[in-house]
Motif scaffolding. Structure first.
Motif, PDB file in Angstrom:
ATOM      1  N   TYR A 141      -7.747   0.725  -7.435  1.00  0.00           N
ATOM      2  CA  TYR A 141      -8.020  -0.225  -8.666  1.00  0.00           C
ATOM      3  C   TYR A 141      -7.500  -0.526 -10.127  1.00  0.00           C
ATOM      4  O   TYR A 141      -7.644   0.618 -10.200  1.00  0.00           O
ATOM      5  CB  TYR A 141      -9.475  -0.193  -7.679  1.00  0.00           C
ATOM      6  CG  TYR A 141     -10.700  -1.350  -9.226  1.00  0.00           C
ATOM      7  CD1 TYR A 141     -10.199  -2.411  -8.959  1.00  0.00           C
ATOM      8  CD2 TYR A 141     -11.702  -0.662 -10.129  1.00  0.00           C
ATOM      9  CE1 TYR A 141     -10.421  -3.374  -9.102  1.00  0.00           C
ATOM     10  CE2 TYR A 141     -12.331  -1.780 -11.025  1.00  0.00           C
ATOM     11  CZ  TYR A 141     -12.246  -3.254 -10.394  1.00  0.00           C
ATOM     12  OH  TYR A 141     -12.619  -3.926 -10.815  1.00  0.00           O
TER      13      TYR A 141
ATOM     14  N   ASN B 208      -9.881  -4.571  -5.126  1.00  0.00           N
ATOM     15  CA  ASN B 208     -11.197  -3.923  -4.027  1.00  0.00           C
ATOM     16  C   ASN B 208     -10.927  -3.152  -5.438  1.00  0.00           C
ATOM     17  O   ASN B 208     -10.289  -1.881  -5.160  1.00  0.00           O
ATOM     18  CB  ASN B 208     -10.451  -3.914  -2.960  1.00  0.00           C
ATOM     19  CG  ASN B 208     -11.359  -3.776  -2.176  1.00  0.00           C
ATOM     20  OD1 ASN B 208     -12.265  -3.391  -2.436  1.00  0.00           O
ATOM     21  ND2 ASN B 208     -11.350  -3.195  -0.986  1.00  0.00           N
TER      22      ASN B 208
ATOM     23  N   GLN C 127     -13.357  -1.111  -3.690  1.00  0.00           N
ATOM     24  CA  GLN C 127     -13.793  -0.047  -2.814  1.00  0.00           C
ATOM     25  C   GLN C 127     -12.484   0.398  -2.495  1.00  0.00           C
ATOM     26  O   GLN C 127     -12.610   0.148  -0.748  1.00  0.00           O
ATOM     27  CB  GLN C 127     -14.719  -0.256  -2.163  1.00  0.00           C
ATOM     28  CG  GLN C 127     -16.186  -0.405  -2.427  1.00  0.00           C
ATOM     29  CD  GLN C 127     -16.844  -1.354  -3.432  1.00  0.00           C
ATOM     30  OE1 GLN C 127     -16.501  -2.273  -3.614  1.00  0.00           O
ATOM     31  NE2 GLN C 127     -17.173  -0.480  -4.626  1.00  0.00           N
ATOM     32  N   VAL C 128     -11.752  -0.350  -2.486  1.00  0.00           N
ATOM     33  CA  VAL C 128     -10.171  -0.048  -1.611  1.00  0.00           C
ATOM     34  C   VAL C 128      -9.559   1.665  -1.468  1.00  0.00           C
ATOM     35  O   VAL C 128     -10.488   2.509  -2.478  1.00  0.00           O
ATOM     36  CB  VAL C 128      -8.826  -0.061  -2.873  1.00  0.00           C
ATOM     37  CG1 VAL C 128      -8.620   0.749  -4.594  1.00  0.00           C
ATOM     38  CG2 VAL C 128      -7.221  -0.491  -2.082  1.00  0.00           C
ATOM     39  N   GLU C 129      -9.650   2.005  -0.308  1.00  0.00           N
ATOM     40  CA  GLU C 129      -9.447   3.588  -0.262  1.00  0.00           C
ATOM     41  C   GLU C 129      -7.742   4.307  -1.178  1.00  0.00           C
ATOM     42  O   GLU C 129      -7.389   3.689  -1.048  1.00  0.00           O
ATOM     43  CB  GLU C 129      -9.086   3.459   1.197  1.00  0.00           C
ATOM     44  CG  GLU C 129      -9.489   2.388   2.449  1.00  0.00           C
ATOM     45  CD  GLU C 129      -9.486   2.488   4.229  1.00  0.00           C
ATOM     46  OE1 GLU C 129      -8.016   3.749   4.488  1.00  0.00           O
ATOM     47  OE2 GLU C 129     -10.033   2.577   4.691  1.00  0.00           O
ATOM     48  N   ALA C 130      -8.533   5.276  -1.081  1.00  0.00           N
ATOM     49  CA  ALA C 130      -7.483   6.086  -2.196  1.00  0.00           C
ATOM     50  C   ALA C 130      -6.033   6.531  -1.421  1.00  0.00           C
ATOM     51  O   ALA C 130      -5.160   6.200  -1.926  1.00  0.00           O
ATOM     52  CB  ALA C 130      -8.035   7.117  -2.474  1.00  0.00           C
ATOM     53  N   GLN C 131      -6.042   6.629  -0.128  1.00  0.00           N
ATOM     54  CA  GLN C 131      -4.331   6.787   0.469  1.00  0.00           C
ATOM     55  C   GLN C 131      -3.959   5.973   0.482  1.00  0.00           C
ATOM     56  O   GLN C 131      -2.766   6.114   0.374  1.00  0.00           O
ATOM     57  CB  GLN C 131      -4.882   7.429   1.648  1.00  0.00           C
ATOM     58  CG  GLN C 131      -5.491   6.654   2.950  1.00  0.00           C
ATOM     59  CD  GLN C 131      -7.290   6.365   2.445  1.00  0.00           C
ATOM     60  OE1 GLN C 131      -7.600   6.782   1.693  1.00  0.00           O
ATOM     61  NE2 GLN C 131      -7.751   5.853   4.202  1.00  0.00           N
ATOM     62  N   LEU C 132      -4.762   3.824   0.097  1.00  0.00           N
ATOM     63  CA  LEU C 132      -3.692   2.883   0.431  1.00  0.00           C
ATOM     64  C   LEU C 132      -3.537   2.201  -1.453  1.00  0.00           C
ATOM     65  O   LEU C 132      -2.011   1.979  -0.931  1.00  0.00           O
ATOM     66  CB  LEU C 132      -3.922   2.086   1.131  1.00  0.00           C
ATOM     67  CG  LEU C 132      -4.994   2.175   2.591  1.00  0.00           C
ATOM     68  CD1 LEU C 132      -6.093   0.874   3.249  1.00  0.00           C
ATOM     69  CD2 LEU C 132      -4.075   2.013   3.294  1.00  0.00           C
TER      70      LEU C 132
ATOM     71  N   PRO D 271       0.810  -1.134   0.174  1.00  0.00           N
ATOM     72  CA  PRO D 271       0.213   0.352   0.028  1.00  0.00           C
ATOM     73  C   PRO D 271       0.538   1.688   0.119  1.00  0.00           C
ATOM     74  O   PRO D 271       1.880   1.434   0.087  1.00  0.00           O
ATOM     75  CB  PRO D 271      -0.747   0.017   1.428  1.00  0.00           C
ATOM     76  CG  PRO D 271      -0.134  -0.847   2.213  1.00  0.00           C
ATOM     77  CD  PRO D 271       0.067  -2.305   1.413  1.00  0.00           C
TER      78      PRO D 271
ATOM     79  N   PRO E 209       0.352   1.761   6.895  1.00  0.00           N
ATOM     80  CA  PRO E 209      -0.717   0.991   6.917  1.00  0.00           C
ATOM     81  C   PRO E 209      -0.017  -1.034   6.795  1.00  0.00           C
ATOM     82  O   PRO E 209       0.840  -1.133   5.832  1.00  0.00           O
ATOM     83  CB  PRO E 209      -1.973   1.085   5.720  1.00  0.00           C
ATOM     84  CG  PRO E 209      -0.505   1.879   4.350  1.00  0.00           C
ATOM     85  CD  PRO E 209       0.720   2.512   5.758  1.00  0.00           C
TER      86      PRO E 209
ATOM     87  N   SER F 234      -5.228  -2.836  -6.785  1.00  0.00           N
ATOM     88  CA  SER F 234      -5.510  -4.281  -5.926  1.00  0.00           C
ATOM     89  C   SER F 234      -7.091  -4.500  -6.907  1.00  0.00           C
ATOM     90  O   SER F 234      -7.384  -3.598  -7.940  1.00  0.00           O
ATOM     91  CB  SER F 234      -6.160  -3.113  -4.628  1.00  0.00           C
ATOM     92  OG  SER F 234      -6.949  -4.444  -3.935  1.00  0.00           O
TER      93      SER F 234
ATOM     94  N   ASN G 142       0.221   0.276  -6.688  1.00  0.00           N
ATOM     95  CA  ASN G 142       0.006   0.340  -5.381  1.00  0.00           C
ATOM     96  C   ASN G 142      -1.810  -0.214  -6.726  1.00  0.00           C
ATOM     97  O   ASN G 142      -2.745   0.461  -5.626  1.00  0.00           O
ATOM     98  CB  ASN G 142      -0.430   1.390  -5.407  1.00  0.00           C
ATOM     99  CG  ASN G 142       1.599   1.727  -4.729  1.00  0.00           C
ATOM    100  OD1 ASN G 142       1.339   3.099  -5.310  1.00  0.00           O
ATOM    101  ND2 ASN G 142       2.054   1.817  -3.550  1.00  0.00           N
TER     102      ASN G 142
END
Length: 556
Positions: A201, A191, A193-198, A153, A164, A189, A187
């Motif tokens: 998609y 997912n 709905q992955v968080e933007a700071q992590l 991440p 994280p 994923s 970075n």
């Protein structure tokens, strides 16, 4: 060369080359194949010959990743190349003339897209090339590589913030071509709905790519289980589907571009050639019988004109006297005799085998399929060269990988075909399937070049002597050179005689080498020419073995 400038007294040491240079025999067992393949990838290019040294290497160049190498439309080339290697073939050159039959509908983009899978072998992502403006060649230039590697991440913006946790779902995609990195996406994923700071998609991030389009294959599960497996993958353009009108030109190829048949004949080391998918094109109505004859004639003529050490193995078309294609099981010996009479092309550089052979088809659950026999026959040629020698007729041997024949020829039927130069493949009780013929397609009355082994032995001798005497060019043309050339060629021929390639109770009966003033006159020497006359007596196969029996009484 002795020095001519001795000025100071002393002892001088000179090296003088007095011995004859040995002639090394050339390779006679390298085949050239032309036909359809499942794919063209890696370093291979469409229409251009590629060196292949094993079946696994063939799969690397001409099969889709993880595929068996055969095609859904039953192209004959993969069966021929597989039969070549099964029967002992070594190096060969393959020229792919397409991955789809000419005139067929191109597959939809989603079918040709690269499908990445997870470590659990489940679908993950699909990659397809974006069509570039003006890029209509569909060739190897459009191919790119997609690499999936480990990632993590995104780190927090503040150095004091705690990084994280790495769940293992993140990965990096690198898009490259010919070793040059074009794009990188980190970075990523699976997912949505992955968080933007992590991270991002993968599908959303790769929408910005100028080279590929990406789709999520939507396998259920957590992002970690849906993550594509690490590795480097090749994204290929959609196959180029030729039109039936253009197909003959594609097959012929261009000599300067080294494509098609012309490209195969430009490979100097190729000594045997076959085109198994000529019959597939005929069966599917892409070529009519006259066009088939035209391509056969071109191959025979190129064998005669380009080099004296090449032979082409033709396949009998599945037809009855020039009509529409029929099942190979319906082609009887009289039909093949009628066809050869209509084709009416004779050459000592061509051979023909009948009938078609039956082999397992992996694309049909291992059920048998009838294919042209040339690929398996060339493998037997290669095996015979390595185990016995080029002078041994490639006959009375069992072709490997063959489980049956399209037609069971009997003795009387072979008596019709054998004098015409058609080599039969027959089944014998308790002996299995045997190649029961070793003739060329030369005129029946030309007994000098009747046998394949004699033609190939003479080609072997001629090419070996040609390459092994290159050192003679520009040497002083005198009696010393004549003697050296005579020794060099005589030593090579004597070695062949001792191996059993030449007939004679002594070397003098088996061959002669003449290089003297009777053929090298002052006039020819003034023209810069050196003539060497060589005569050999090749062994010939015992095709007919006759025992003569009579009653004998010891009192008579």
């Amino acid at each position: 060369m002795p020095r001519l400038d001795y000025f100071a007294p002393g002892v001088y040491v000179e090296e003088v080359d007095r011995g004859s240079r040995p002639i090394e025999g050339v390779s006679t067992n390298i085949a050239g194949f032309i036909g359809f393949t499942e794919d063209v990838r890696g370093d291979a290019e469409l229409f251009k010959p590629m060196l292949v040294t094993s079946w696994n290497e063939y799969l690397e160049y001409y099969a889709k990743q993880g595929s068996d190498g055969f095609t859904d439309f039953d192209a004959y080339l993969p069966f021929a190349v597989n039969g070549w290697f099964l029967n002992g073939g070594g190096r060969c050159w393959v020229a792919s003339i397409g991955t789809k039959l000419p005139g067929s509908q191109p597959p939809p983009p989603e079918e040709t897209a690269l499908k990445l899978r997870t470590t659990g072998n489940r679908p993950s992502l699909s990659f397809a090339l974006k069509p570039a403006e003006g890029d209509d060649d569909g060739g190897a230039e459009g191919r790119i590589n997609v690499s999936v590697t480990e990632s993590q991440p995104r780190p927090p913006e503040s150095p004091e913030a705690e990084p994280p946790a790495n769940t293992g779902e993140f990965f990096k995609v690198i898009i490259s071509r010919n070793g040059e990195i074009l794009e990188e996406y980190d970075n990523l994923s699976m997912n949505p709905q992955v968080e933007a700071q992590l991270g991002a998609y993968a599908v959303t991030a790769l929408q910005e790519s100028q080279f590929v389009t990406v789709a999520d294959l939507e396998t259920p599960g957590q992002p970690l289980s849906r993550r594509p497996a690490n590795g480097t993958y090749e994204v290929s353009p959609p196959p180029v589907v030729s039109t039936p009108d253009r197909f003959p030109r594609d097959v012929q190829g261009v000599r300067d571009d080294r494509t098609g048949m012309q490209g195969i004949f430009e490979i100097d080391e190729v000594t045997m050639i076959t085109f198994p998918d000529l019959m597939r094109a005929y069966q599917n109505g892409i070529l009519d019988l006259d066009q088939v004859h035209g391509i056969m004639e071109a191959m025979v003529s190129m064998c005669e004109n380009t080099a004296p050490n090449r032979m082409v193995v033709l396949d009998p078309p599945p037809c009855k006297g020039g009509g529409a294609p029929v099942s190979p099981t319906q082609v009887k010996p009289q039909h093949i005799a009628q066809w050869l009479s209509a084709f009416n092309r004779r050459s000592q550089f061509a051979a023909l085998y009948y009938p078609w052979i039956k082999v397992p088809n992996p694309r049909n659950g291992g059920r048998p399929i009838l294919i042209p026999p040339a690929g398996h026959m060339l493998g037997v040629w290669c095996r015979t060269d390595e185990t016995r020698g080029v002078y041994k007729a490639p006959a009375n041997d069992t072709p490997r990988g063959v489980i049956g024949l399209a037609y069971e020829t009997n003795l009387r039927e072979q008596e019709l075909l054998n004098p015409l130069g058609i080599n039969c493949i027959r089944t014998f009780p308790n002996r299995g399937i045997r190649i029961w013929g070793a003739r060329t397609l030369v005129e029946p009355d030309n007994v000098q070049w009747r046998y394949i082994s004699v033609r190939r032995l003479m080609s072997y001798i001629e090419k070996s002597v040609e390459l092994g005497t290159q050192w003679v060019v520009f040497e002083p043309n005198d009696q010393d050179l004549w003697a050296r050339v005579t020794r060099t060629v005589s030593n090579f021929l004597e070695r062949l005689w001792r191996e059993g390639a030449l007939f004679g109770a002594s070397a003098a009966e088996a061959f002669y080498v003449k290089c003297d003033s009777s053929i090298n006159t002052h006039e020819t020497m003034m023209l810069g020419r050196l003539y060497i006359e060589v005569g050999v007596c090749p062994v010939r196969p015992a095709e007919f073995v006759i025992f003569r029996f009579s009653q004998w009484s010891p009192n008579q």
